[in-house]
Enzyme design. Structure first.
Site, PDB file in Angstrom:
ATOM      1  N   MET A  25       1.235  -1.065  -0.309  1.00 57.75           N
ATOM      2  CA  MET A  25      -0.083  -0.234   0.029  1.00 57.75           C
ATOM      3  C   MET A  25       0.756   1.251   0.055  1.00 57.75           C
ATOM      4  SD  MET A  25      -2.678  -1.182  -0.574  1.00 57.75           S
ATOM      5  CE  MET A  25      -3.226  -2.064  -1.538  1.00 57.75           C
ATOM      6  N   HIS A 142       4.036   5.253   2.491  1.00 55.51           N
ATOM      7  CA  HIS A 142       2.710   4.508   2.847  1.00 55.51           C
ATOM      8  C   HIS A 142       2.199   5.711   2.833  1.00 55.51           C
ATOM      9  CE1 HIS A 142       0.368   1.461   4.366  1.00 55.51           C
ATOM     10  NE2 HIS A 142       1.284   0.299   3.725  1.00 55.51           N
ATOM     11  N   HIS A 143       0.198   4.361   2.197  1.00 58.79           N
ATOM     12  CA  HIS A 143      -0.242   5.557   2.014  1.00 58.79           C
ATOM     13  C   HIS A 143      -1.147   6.221   4.070  1.00 58.79           C
ATOM     14  CE1 HIS A 143      -4.458   7.866  -0.233  1.00 58.79           C
ATOM     15  NE2 HIS A 143      -3.614   6.791  -0.319  1.00 58.79           N
ATOM     16  N   SER A 144      -0.899   5.663   4.556  1.00 60.98           N
ATOM     17  CA  SER A 144      -1.510   4.950   5.564  1.00 60.98           C
ATOM     18  C   SER A 144      -0.874   6.216   6.713  1.00 60.98           C
ATOM     19  CB  SER A 144      -0.686   3.937   6.671  1.00 60.98           C
ATOM     20  OG  SER A 144      -0.170   3.377   7.301  1.00 60.98           O
ATOM     21  N   LEU A 145       0.807   6.768   6.399  1.00 60.10           N
ATOM     22  CA  LEU A 145       1.520   8.019   6.538  1.00 60.10           C
ATOM     23  C   LEU A 145       0.717   9.312   5.907  1.00 60.10           C
ATOM     24  CD1 LEU A 145       3.671   8.739   8.654  1.00 60.10           C
ATOM     25  CD2 LEU A 145       5.465   8.273   7.370  1.00 60.10           C
TER      26      LEU A 145
END
Length: 497
Positions: A25, A142-145
């Site tokens: 991701m 990362h797309h969560s960061l």
């Protein structure tokens, strides 16, 4: 730096939960640069050394609190006390003089490797050896960061419109910027764009948008159930898209019209990345000739490229491939000029050999889809998008199980068009030639195409599963040939150059 833990939000957790050995991701960007005349031969080394000597600020200094257990209920971002900038900033070289295809090879390999989630999940790679003394920067995160909007703001603040400016900090020296309401009110001008309109936003749309819509379709539909007018508009729109085939609605694409295709299979961890760049004026001139938008022309040449690419693989379906598009539209109940983010389905015309007829098919389907959305209020638009995408859950389950359903799929690939900077940008005097989004793929979505405008050009980033789609660079080349065919068929002066 703050030592306070910051809990991950629901969208960030979604990307974290979606991380696997084959569905990484992370998203990124590839930016080639031309050094200024008279630049020292060790210019890139100076940039790398400056980067490694810089202070890193949040969020770039943050790591997961529980990297060994991604599903931990209190997963948070915490400052990495053992942060090692040498690990995150790297330098590599092509066999000089390297061309664009050779640049795509290391970027493909780098994008195939998961980020180390025990560390702050980002990397920047300085790549030298391009012909003419040029170099490139590849960034992945990362797309969560970092969400797309924030990432773009930070990248943009690292660059300058002044070629003599050397004061701009590098992106990992910049704290998270604020977001004003005006930033989210980008006008679409009849075009198709990704939600927030930025260099990295839209790279995760297929996962965030579709996954969220599928999982939340029940609650979204429930939220408008009490609004009689919205419910009526939603029901009418679904009937029009799914059931009606008369003249007025024959160009609307429903959610069970996509053919079974090689693009909709399980993927491996291996990636292949390819790029193309075209002058916006050229696409605009062709669009004006046929009453089509720039985005319609872009979709038509992607369709033309895919038609030849899949035909050579022996995998071209008899029916046209269907694309999912994030769009901004103005609801009929919005008097303030605001837009609603929605999702539509459109044909790519891969079943049409003639380039002009293919463009006409694409234009008719996008025009019909956007007209239907404009006839609804905002609540109905959101619910319609969710309902339209709901069958994708069955498609994904079919892909994972290896059992094809007897009915068609929902869509075959995702295309996002992201408006970027209008001015030429510089990094320490080096001119940025292009900005190519490097997206993500997933099971049942072995190909993703993300477009970004920049300084009068439209930049195409093709990312695919290498094992499913070998020789992806050919697809990029074939879109150029499809554009040439459209220009030649047009016959207008200057369009063939």
């Amino acid at each position: 730096m703050s030592q306070t833990a910051r809990r991950l939000g629901p969208q960030d957790m979604f990307f974290l939960y979606s991380e696997s050995s084959t569905t990484m991701m992370h998203v990124g960007a590839l930016m080639p640069f031309t050094p200024p005349s008279g630049a020292p031969p060790d210019l890139l080394r100076q940039l790398v050394d400056e980067s490694k000597a810089s202070e890193v600020v949040e969020p770039w200094s943050l790591r997961l609190s529980h990297p060994e257990l991604l599903y931990h209920p209190t997963q948070s971002w915490v400052v990495d006390d053992n942060f090692d900038l040498d690990y995150h900033v790297r330098r590599s070289a092509l066999a000089s003089p390297g061309d664009e295809r050779e640049l795509g090879i290391p970027v493909s390999r780098l994008h195939s490797h998961a980020l180390d989630l025990r560390r702050p999940p980002w990397e920047v790679h300085f790549i030298e050896g391009l012909e003419g003394g040029r170099f490139a920067i590849y960034i992945k995160m990362h797309h969560s960061l970092i969400d797309g909007y924030t990432g773009q703001k930070m990248l943009a603040r690292s660059l300058s419109t002044d070629p003599h400016d050397t004061t701009h900090p590098l992106f990992f020296n910049i704290p998270t910027p604020g977001r004003s309401p005006a930033d989210t009110q980008d006008s679409v001008g009849g075009g198709l764009i990704a939600g927030a309109g930025n260099v990295l936003d839209g790279l995760g749309d297929v996962v965030r948008g579709l996954g969220g819509l599928v999982s939340g379709v029940g609650s979204v539909l429930g939220s408008v159930a009490g609004a009689g007018r919205s419910t009526f508009e939603l029901t009418k729109a679904l009937v029009n898209a799914q059931l009606r085939s008369d003249h007025e609605y024959r160009n609307l694409v429903g959610s069970v019209q996509a053919p079974h295709c090689i693009l909709n299979t399980r993927i491996s961890r291996n990636r292949r990345f390819a790029t193309q760049q075209y002058p916006l004026d050229r696409l605009k001139a062709i669009g004006a000739q046929y009453d089509a938008t720039i985005n319609d022309v872009a979709l038509a040449i992607i369709g033309g490229g895919l038609r030849r690419f899949l035909d050579e693989l022996g995998e071209l379906p008899n029916k046209s491939l269907i694309v999912v598009l994030p769009v901004n539209v103005r609801p009929k109940d919005d008097e303030g000029g605001g837009n609603a983010v929605a999702t539509i389905l459109a044909t790519l015309g891969t079943d049409v050999a003639d380039p002009v007829q293919r463009l006409a098919a694409v234009t008719a389907s996008t025009r019909a889809a956007k007209a239907q959305l404009r006839s609804m209020d905002k609540d109905a638009i959101l619910a319609y998008s969710a309902a339209l995408m709901a069958p994708y859950g069955v498609q994904l389950a079919s892909t994972l199980s290896g059992v094809k359903p007897p009915w068609p799929y929902t869509f075959n690939l995702c295309v996002s068009n992201v408006p970027g900077p209008e001015d030429v940008l510089y990094l320490r005097g080096s001119r940025m030639e292009a900005s190519y989004p490097v997206s993500l793929v997933a099971h049942s979505q072995a190909l993703n195409v993300t477009l970004q405008s920049y300084a009068g050009t439209l930049n195409f980033g093709f990312i695919g599963c290498r094992d499913t789609l070998p020789h992806l660079q050919r697809l990029a080349v074939y879109t150029g040939e499809a554009l040439d065919q459209l220009a030649a068929a047009d016959g207008a002066a200057g369009l063939g150059s």
